[in-house]
Design a protein around this motif. Structure first.
Motif, short mmCIF file in Angstrom:
data_model
loop_
_atom_site.label_atom_id
_atom_site.label_comp_id
_atom_site.label_asym_id
_atom_site.label_seq_id
_atom_site.Cartn_x
_atom_site.Cartn_y
_atom_site.Cartn_z
N PHE A 113 0.79 -1.31 -0.02
CA PHE A 113 0.17 0.22 -0.05
C PHE A 113 0.75 1.29 -0.02
CE2 PHE A 113 -2.43 -3.21 2.17
CZ PHE A 113 -3.55 -3.48 1.22
N ILE A 166 3.36 2.23 1.98
CA ILE A 166 3.38 2.66 3.29
C ILE A 166 4.66 2.67 3.65
CG2 ILE A 166 3.08 1.93 5.84
CD1 ILE A 166 0.50 0.55 5.13
N GLY A 183 -0.79 -8.24 9.78
CA GLY A 183 -1.75 -8.65 8.83
C GLY A 183 -2.48 -10.10 9.56
N GLY A 225 -4.61 -12.02 8.40
CA GLY A 225 -4.98 -13.16 7.34
C GLY A 225 -4.15 -14.40 7.74
N PRO A 226 -4.39 -15.46 6.96
CA PRO A 226 -3.95 -16.77 7.43
C PRO A 226 -2.57 -16.60 7.45
CG PRO A 226 -5.53 -17.16 5.75
CD PRO A 226 -5.30 -15.60 5.82
N THR A 227 -1.69 -15.89 6.69
CA THR A 227 -0.18 -15.89 6.50
C THR A 227 0.28 -15.49 8.12
OG1 THR A 227 -0.12 -15.44 4.18
CG2 THR A 227 1.81 -15.17 5.50
N GLU A 286 -0.34 -17.74 10.96
CA GLU A 286 0.15 -18.99 10.93
C GLU A 286 1.61 -18.71 11.63
OE1 GLU A 286 -0.47 -21.15 7.24
OE2 GLU A 286 -1.95 -22.28 8.32
N GLU A 298 -3.92 -5.93 13.22
CA GLU A 298 -4.86 -5.97 12.05
C GLU A 298 -5.71 -4.94 11.77
OE1 GLU A 298 -5.55 -8.27 9.44
OE2 GLU A 298 -7.14 -6.84 9.04
N ALA A 299 -5.83 -4.62 10.74
CA ALA A 299 -6.76 -3.16 10.55
C ALA A 299 -8.21 -3.43 10.47
CB ALA A 299 -6.70 -2.61 9.10
N VAL A 334 -1.09 -0.03 10.61
CA VAL A 334 0.28 0.15 10.57
C VAL A 334 0.58 1.43 9.32
CG1 VAL A 334 2.69 -0.54 9.80
CG2 VAL A 334 1.17 -2.06 11.32
N ALA A 354 2.81 -9.22 6.43
CA ALA A 354 1.83 -10.03 5.63
C ALA A 354 0.55 -9.57 5.35
CB ALA A 354 1.57 -11.33 6.44
N GLY A 379 -1.06 -9.30 2.26
CA GLY A 379 -1.78 -9.53 1.17
C GLY A 379 -1.31 -9.27 0.02
N PRO A 412 -7.58 -16.15 -3.48
CA PRO A 412 -6.39 -16.50 -3.87
C PRO A 412 -5.72 -17.62 -3.16
CG PRO A 412 -6.14 -14.37 -2.80
CD PRO A 412 -7.68 -14.84 -2.76
N LEU A 434 -7.89 -24.66 6.20
CA LEU A 434 -7.19 -25.06 7.57
C LEU A 434 -5.98 -24.07 7.81
CD1 LEU A 434 -6.32 -28.82 6.63
CD2 LEU A 434 -7.35 -27.88 8.63
P1 NAD Z 1 -4.68 -11.86 3.45
O1 NAD Z 1 -5.09 -10.69 2.32
O2 NAD Z 1 -5.72 -12.76 3.69
O3 NAD Z 1 -4.64 -10.75 4.71
C1 NAD Z 1 -3.77 -9.60 4.94
C2 NAD Z 1 -4.35 -8.72 6.05
O4 NAD Z 1 -3.28 -7.61 6.24
C3 NAD Z 1 -5.75 -8.16 5.93
O5 NAD Z 1 -6.55 -8.78 6.78
C4 NAD Z 1 -5.56 -6.64 5.84
O6 NAD Z 1 -6.50 -5.99 6.57
C5 NAD Z 1 -4.17 -6.67 6.79
N1 NAD Z 1 -3.50 -5.45 6.46
C6 NAD Z 1 -3.18 -4.76 5.37
N2 NAD Z 1 -2.51 -3.49 5.56
C7 NAD Z 1 -2.50 -3.40 7.05
C8 NAD Z 1 -2.04 -2.24 7.94
N3 NAD Z 1 -1.29 -1.34 7.00
N4 NAD Z 1 -2.07 -2.42 9.12
C9 NAD Z 1 -2.63 -3.61 9.82
N5 NAD Z 1 -3.27 -4.61 8.73
C10 NAD Z 1 -3.03 -4.54 7.50
O7 NAD Z 1 -3.26 -12.03 3.09
P2 NAD Z 1 -2.82 -13.37 3.41
O8 NAD Z 1 -2.80 -13.93 4.96
O9 NAD Z 1 -0.98 -13.44 2.83
O10 NAD Z 1 -3.30 -14.54 2.45
C11 NAD Z 1 -3.39 -14.29 0.99
C12 NAD Z 1 -4.06 -15.50 0.44
O11 NAD Z 1 -3.53 -16.79 0.81
C13 NAD Z 1 -5.50 -15.37 1.19
O12 NAD Z 1 -6.44 -15.96 -0.01
C14 NAD Z 1 -5.48 -16.77 2.19
O13 NAD Z 1 -6.71 -17.32 2.09
C15 NAD Z 1 -4.30 -17.52 1.57
N6 NAD Z 1 -3.66 -18.32 2.47
C16 NAD Z 1 -4.27 -19.26 2.91
C17 NAD Z 1 -3.72 -19.90 4.07
C18 NAD Z 1 -4.46 -21.32 4.61
O14 NAD Z 1 -5.54 -21.65 4.04
N7 NAD Z 1 -3.82 -21.88 5.73
C19 NAD Z 1 -2.37 -19.56 4.56
C20 NAD Z 1 -1.84 -18.35 4.09
C21 NAD Z 1 -2.39 -17.63 2.98
#
Ligand code: NAD
Ligand code: FAD
Length: 470
Positions: free
Chosen positions: A130, A132, A182, A184-186, A189, A219-220, A253, A281, A283, A334, A406
């Motif tokens: 973004f 940032i 972030g 999200g799942p990354t 985990e 997380e935002a 952030v 992490a 996105g 994705p 998962l």
């Molecule tokens: P994501 O897009 O799912 O999550 C990124 C998160 O970062 C978002 O929730 C967003 O709000 C947050 N974010 C972004 N900028 C921010 C900021 N400045 N301040 C605070 N928060 C901020 O990305 P990801 O977790 O990397 O996942 C990417 C894709 O890969 C997804 O489709 C996910 O389902 C997939 N994935 C799946 C698994 C699993 O199934 N176990 C594991 C990893 C990734």
């Protein structure tokens, strides 16, 4: 001269860009009898991304989750050309792709342009920052193999620097504060894996530092893991907080400095928190080469998230290009699951296309005839037409089957949302973790990978993680 491409002028050429989930699934399933296949990717291996956070903290060896792409292509009936290079430009009108060798060692030839009949565009995405300030300079990412290595190196550096004689308490606390951006799942985990690392190994190896180690997840959005069911979101947040991990939601952030992170808190105030390492992490975002390709079709390609495709995964406005996985903008998330199902689907599409094209050519000869003596009778022409219709019908639109979500959350616990009798079955805990392990072990690419990962898990349990710094 080196390998000349394409290598059989009688056959059509498929150029595959990428060696990730989508491309590798296609390569595994495609019948190379009908086509010249050329694979172009800056990495000559497939990376099993679901276990990347485990490799980042040393639970698994980095090599255990890689599969050289030639392990797959060498078993094909006809030879497949693998070129370690980065696609720089695609020309959808003249049907060419230009690629360059971006490695450190270059020969006299390091850039070339080749033609394609079909292009499989599967270059994935890059990490969204973004714009940032400070993210690229001061944070580590969690997407590629090098990111896991960088994170491990950086974290071990923070630890050893914190152990330096005379370091002040304040500085030790800063160095041992890890911020994961972030939810999200990354991010989840990775935080879980980091927590395991700290509590299973660092407590015994660095007992004087262990109490100063802290993980903050930022997380935002109003909650972590928005794609999981509500009870699993609550379970994960509760489980993190019980383990003294700080979960900051509705917090954004705004900047990452070399020794701190600037946060916008839910009430709008700004806070600067000292830290030793930030893992970003945040996105996905489309790659430049994807944006450039889309810019050549401004009327058709109007979605900023990525390439728009039709039901058959053909790029809208360029039907000779098939696009799959994270570089596309579709209704699917994705994920590896989507990309690999799309890759397998494309293999059947190419099989049917080859049959259809052969029948069309046969029909042309039968229909036109090259003199009365080779002209087929009406019954033969009708039979060919029927066969052709059958193959046209066999070209079905892509259909995705969701097998569930998962995620590992640390401390031998995982969460899962599984489709069950038209509904959803949500579960979390140690049994789900055993299920998580068995699913990932069985979905690893080869027997070789499965052996290596199982061996790493046993070694980590018996001897702990390797703490030496490269
Ligand atoms: P994501 O897009 O799912 O999550 C990124 C998160 O970062 C978002 O929730 C967003 O709000 C947050 N974010 C972004 N900028 C921010 C900021 N400045 N301040 C605070 N928060 C901020 O990305 P990801 O977790 O990397 O996942 C990417 C894709 O890969 C997804 O489709 C996910 O389902 C997939 N994935 C799946 C698994 C699993 O199934 N176990 C594991 C990893 C990734
Ligand atoms: P990728 O797998 O990213 O592959 C892209 C390929 O293109 C790579 O080989 C790359 O080197 C190559 N490439 C890049 N640029 C170029 C270029 N210019 N020219 C040619 N080639 C190029 N999904 C799940 O379903 N379950 C999970 O548990 C899961 N866990 C994940 C954990 C992590 C840490 C991460 C980062 C992602 C995870 N994902 C998971 C998401 C999943 O990895 C992606 O959705 C998946 O990799 C997408 O596949 P893809 O083929 O589109 O792209």
């Amino acid at each position: 001269p080196g390998a000349q491409l394409p290598f059989d002028k009688e056959k059509k050429t498929i150029v595959v860009l990428g060696t990730g989930w989508g491309a590798t699934s296609l390569l595994k399933n495609i019948d190379t009898e009908d086509y010249n296949v050329v694979v172009v990717s800056p990495r000559n291996y497939f990376l099993f991304t679901p276990l990347l956070p485990s490799a980042a903290v040393g639970t698994l060896g980095i090599r255990s989750i890689l599969q050289p792409i030639r392990y797959i292509t060498r078993f094909k009936t006809r030879s497949v050309a693998v070129v370690e290079a980065q696609a720089e430009a695609v020309d959808p009108v003249n049907k060419t792709v230009t690629f360059s060798d971006t490695s450190d060692v270059k020969g006299l030839t390091s850039s070339t342009t080749i033609g394609y009949d079909y292009l499989v565009y599967a270059v994935g995405a890059e990490t969204q920052t973004f714009g940032i300030p400070g993210v690229k300079e001061n944070a580590v990412f969690m997407k590629e193999l090098q990111d896991a290595e960088n994170m491990q190196r950086r974290f071990m550096d923070c630890l050893e620097t914190a152990a330096f004689p005379g370091q002040s308490k304040e500085e030790i606390e800063r160095l041992l504060h890890v911020v994961v951006v972030g939810g999200g799942p990354t991010g989840i985990e990775l935080s879980g894996e980091l927590h395991d690392f700290l509590h299973e190994d660092l407590q015994s190896w660095y007992p004087e530092l262990a109490s100063s180690i802290k993980i903050t997840l930022v997380e935002a959005l109003p909650s972590v893991l928005p794609s999981f069911s509500k009870q699993l979101i609550d379970y994960t947040e509760k489980s993190f907080r019980e383990r003294k991990m700080d979960v900051l939601v509705k917090t954004m952030v705004k900047e990452i400095k070399p020794t701190s992170v600037v946060l916008q808190m839910p009430d709008g105030t700004m806070q600067e928190r000292p830290c030793g390492m930030v893992v970003w992490a945040g996105g996905n975002k489309g790659r430049q080469v994807t944006m450039d390709l889309m810019a050549q079709l401004p009327e058709e390609q109007t979605n900023k998230r990525g390439i728009m495709v039709d039901d058959y995964l053909r790029m809208v406005g360029a039907p000779s290009i098939f696009s799959i996985g994270d570089c596309t903008a579709s209704s699917y998330a994705p994920t590896a699951q989507v990309a690999s199902q799309q890759g397998a689907y494309l293999a059947t599409v190419f099989k049917n296309l080859a049959k259809k094209e052969k029948l069309e050519a046969k029909l042309k000869v039968e229909g036109e005839g090259k003199g009365r003596e080779v002209r087929a009778n009406d019954a033969e022409v009708e039979a060919t037409k029927k066969q052709l219709q059958r193959y046209e019908k066999a070209l079905r639109p892509f259909h995705y089957t969701h097998q569930g979500s998962l995620a590992y959350i640390g401390s031998d616990k995982a969460i899962s949302d599984l489709p069950f009798m038209n509904g959803n079955f949500a579960s979390g805990g140690v049994m789900t973790y055993l299920f998580w392990r068995s699913v990932y072990l069985s979905s690893l690419f080869s027997f070789r990978n499965r052996m290596m990962v199982a061996d790493d898990w046993i070694k980590t349990k018996m001897f702990g993680r390797d703490l030496s710094r490269e």
